[in-house]
Design a protein around this motif. Sequence first.
Motif, short mmCIF file in Angstrom:
data_model
loop_
_atom_site.label_atom_id
_atom_site.label_comp_id
_atom_site.label_asym_id
_atom_site.label_seq_id
_atom_site.Cartn_x
_atom_site.Cartn_y
_atom_site.Cartn_z
N PRO A 15 0.81 -1.21 0.00
CA PRO A 15 0.00 0.00 0.00
C PRO A 15 0.85 1.27 0.00
CG PRO A 15 -0.83 -1.56 1.59
CD PRO A 15 0.42 -2.13 1.05
N GLY A 16 0.45 2.20 -0.81
CA GLY A 16 1.13 3.48 -0.83
C GLY A 16 2.41 3.50 -1.64
N GLU A 17 2.84 2.35 -2.19
CA GLU A 17 4.10 2.34 -2.94
C GLU A 17 3.93 2.90 -4.33
OE1 GLU A 17 5.89 -1.49 -2.87
OE2 GLU A 17 6.81 -1.14 -0.93
N GLY A 18 2.72 3.00 -4.82
CA GLY A 18 2.50 3.58 -6.15
C GLY A 18 3.11 2.72 -7.22
N ALA A 19 2.54 1.52 -7.41
CA ALA A 19 3.15 0.57 -8.32
C ALA A 19 2.68 0.80 -9.76
CB ALA A 19 2.81 -0.84 -7.86
N PHE A 20 3.45 1.56 -10.52
CA PHE A 20 3.17 1.73 -11.95
C PHE A 20 4.01 0.74 -12.71
CE2 PHE A 20 2.26 6.06 -10.39
CZ PHE A 20 0.96 6.15 -10.82
N VAL A 21 3.54 0.37 -13.89
CA VAL A 21 4.37 -0.45 -14.75
C VAL A 21 5.51 0.44 -15.24
CG1 VAL A 21 4.44 -1.75 -16.91
CG2 VAL A 21 2.39 -1.83 -15.47
N PRO A 22 6.78 0.06 -14.97
CA PRO A 22 7.89 0.90 -15.39
C PRO A 22 7.83 1.11 -16.90
CG PRO A 22 8.68 -0.91 -14.04
CD PRO A 22 7.23 -1.18 -14.32
N SER A 23 8.29 2.25 -17.34
CA SER A 23 8.14 2.56 -18.76
C SER A 23 9.32 3.40 -19.23
CB SER A 23 6.82 3.34 -18.91
OG SER A 23 6.89 4.26 -19.95
N ALA A 24 9.54 3.37 -20.55
CA ALA A 24 10.61 4.18 -21.13
C ALA A 24 10.38 5.66 -20.84
CB ALA A 24 10.65 3.95 -22.64
N LEU A 25 9.12 6.04 -20.58
CA LEU A 25 8.82 7.45 -20.31
C LEU A 25 9.49 7.95 -19.03
CD1 LEU A 25 6.25 6.50 -22.16
CD2 LEU A 25 5.31 8.62 -21.32
N GLY A 26 10.01 7.00 -18.25
CA GLY A 26 10.71 7.39 -17.03
C GLY A 26 12.22 7.51 -17.23
N THR A 27 12.68 7.44 -18.47
CA THR A 27 14.14 7.47 -18.69
C THR A 27 14.59 8.72 -19.45
OG1 THR A 27 14.05 6.34 -20.82
CG2 THR A 27 14.15 4.93 -18.87
N ARG A 28 15.82 9.10 -19.19
CA ARG A 28 16.39 10.27 -19.86
C ARG A 28 16.53 10.02 -21.37
NH1 ARG A 28 21.28 13.70 -17.73
NH2 ARG A 28 20.75 12.55 -15.86
N GLU A 29 16.85 8.76 -21.73
CA GLU A 29 17.02 8.43 -23.16
C GLU A 29 15.73 8.75 -23.92
OE1 GLU A 29 17.72 6.26 -20.64
OE2 GLU A 29 19.88 6.62 -20.76
N HIS A 30 14.60 8.42 -23.30
CA HIS A 30 13.32 8.68 -23.96
C HIS A 30 13.15 10.17 -24.22
CE1 HIS A 30 9.02 8.67 -24.83
NE2 HIS A 30 8.93 9.68 -23.99
N TRP A 31 13.38 10.98 -23.18
CA TRP A 31 13.13 12.42 -23.30
C TRP A 31 14.14 13.07 -24.24
CZ3 TRP A 31 8.45 13.60 -22.45
CH2 TRP A 31 7.72 12.89 -21.51
N ASP A 32 15.39 12.55 -24.21
CA ASP A 32 16.40 13.08 -25.15
C ASP A 32 15.91 12.87 -26.58
OD1 ASP A 32 18.35 14.21 -23.62
OD2 ASP A 32 19.46 12.34 -23.32
N ALA A 33 15.41 11.66 -26.85
CA ALA A 33 14.95 11.34 -28.22
C ALA A 33 13.75 12.22 -28.58
CB ALA A 33 14.58 9.86 -28.31
N VAL A 34 12.81 12.39 -27.63
CA VAL A 34 11.63 13.22 -27.88
C VAL A 34 12.05 14.64 -28.26
CG1 VAL A 34 9.66 14.38 -26.75
CG2 VAL A 34 10.01 11.91 -26.42
N TYR A 35 12.92 15.23 -27.43
CA TYR A 35 13.24 16.65 -27.65
C TYR A 35 14.22 16.87 -28.80
CZ TYR A 35 10.26 17.60 -23.73
OH TYR A 35 9.16 17.68 -22.93
N GLU A 36 15.03 15.84 -29.12
CA GLU A 36 15.87 15.97 -30.33
C GLU A 36 14.95 16.08 -31.55
OE1 GLU A 36 18.87 12.80 -30.69
OE2 GLU A 36 19.59 13.56 -28.75
N ARG A 37 13.91 15.22 -31.54
CA ARG A 37 12.94 15.24 -32.65
C ARG A 37 12.19 16.57 -32.69
NH1 ARG A 37 10.89 10.28 -31.21
NH2 ARG A 37 9.13 11.29 -30.22
N GLU A 38 11.76 17.02 -31.50
CA GLU A 38 10.98 18.27 -31.45
C GLU A 38 11.84 19.48 -31.83
OE1 GLU A 38 8.29 18.82 -28.16
OE2 GLU A 38 7.19 17.01 -28.71
N LEU A 39 13.12 19.40 -31.47
CA LEU A 39 14.03 20.50 -31.82
C LEU A 39 14.16 20.59 -33.34
CD1 LEU A 39 16.10 22.65 -30.89
CD2 LEU A 39 17.81 20.84 -30.76
N GLN A 40 14.30 19.42 -33.97
CA GLN A 40 14.42 19.39 -35.43
C GLN A 40 13.13 19.93 -36.08
OE1 GLN A 40 15.64 15.49 -36.58
NE2 GLN A 40 16.09 16.13 -38.68
N THR A 41 11.98 19.52 -35.53
CA THR A 41 10.70 19.99 -36.08
C THR A 41 10.58 21.50 -35.91
OG1 THR A 41 9.77 17.90 -35.36
CG2 THR A 41 8.19 19.57 -36.00
#
Length: 250
Positions: A15-41
């Motif tokens: 209880p209270g641990e907040g069990a989410f399924v881990p996801s790539a959205l929690g990683t820096r690699e994901h956000w780097d890829a997102v914003y590299e793409r958005e920067l190019q756009t």
Amino acid sequence: MSSGGAAARSGEGSPGEGAFVPSALGTREHWDAVYERELQTFQEYGDTGEIWFGEESMNRLIRWMQKHKIPLDASVLDIGTGNGVFLVELAKFGFSNITGIDYSPSAIQLSGSIIEKEGLSNIKLKVEDFLDLSTKLSGFHICIDKGTFDAISLNPDNAIEKRKQYVKSLSRVLKVKGFFLITSCNWTKEELLNEFSEGFELFEELPTPKFSFGGRSGNSVAALVFQKMSSGEAAESSSSLLSSPIVYRN
Ligand SMILES: C[S@@+](CC[C@H](N)C(=O)[O-])C[C@H]1O[C@@H](n2cnc3c(N)ncnc32)[C@H](O)[C@@H]1O
């Protein structure tokens, strides 16, 4: 997690641990890829990219700051600023002491390009991991989080510890009596109260649109304002917390 939906719950964890399924959205690699793409756009088409939780989520926060007469020279920190569009809105509204941090260098580069195109100056930007602050960021009157705590909660590598570190970092950067404005699609109001129970108290809940699903209606997004307590107040409230209900999850 997306700006319109919540992350899947694993159904495990105590209880209270907040069990989410881990996801790539929690990683820096994901956000780097997102914003590299958005920067190019942005460079090719001038499109600033996604505003998490939409325009209204920014207006809601600015309305709150206006209602509570937050001085325009108050120091404001946007934690995980992404494309920095909220910083632009704050500056256009007249706030003059604004800082945006993000651990993704591409996000900070994109924010810088958007701010420059808008012809705004005086916005400070820094590549910073909020969970491992390298510089002496401190003394903020207002801290904003729109989707960053959500992202951190999905980290595949010990998200529980990372959430605890987030609360410690927040205590470090926010002044006593300063305000923390969080918008989340993964956590309910009750769960956020639990996460930030040490050293923070709920100041106000901001109304957000409701949705209905399977005959039940609830909020898809929680927007809360916390205030940082002084250490004396925090000690008092932690003894009274012993008698407050614990939030259990299925
Ligand atoms: C869901 S996006 C939200 C972006 C922005 N706040 C908005 O409302 O559009 C989450 C952001 O948090 C950033 N982020 C995640 N973990 C972080 C950390 N530990 N330190 C700094 N930024 C982080 C990501 O790079 C990303 O920009």
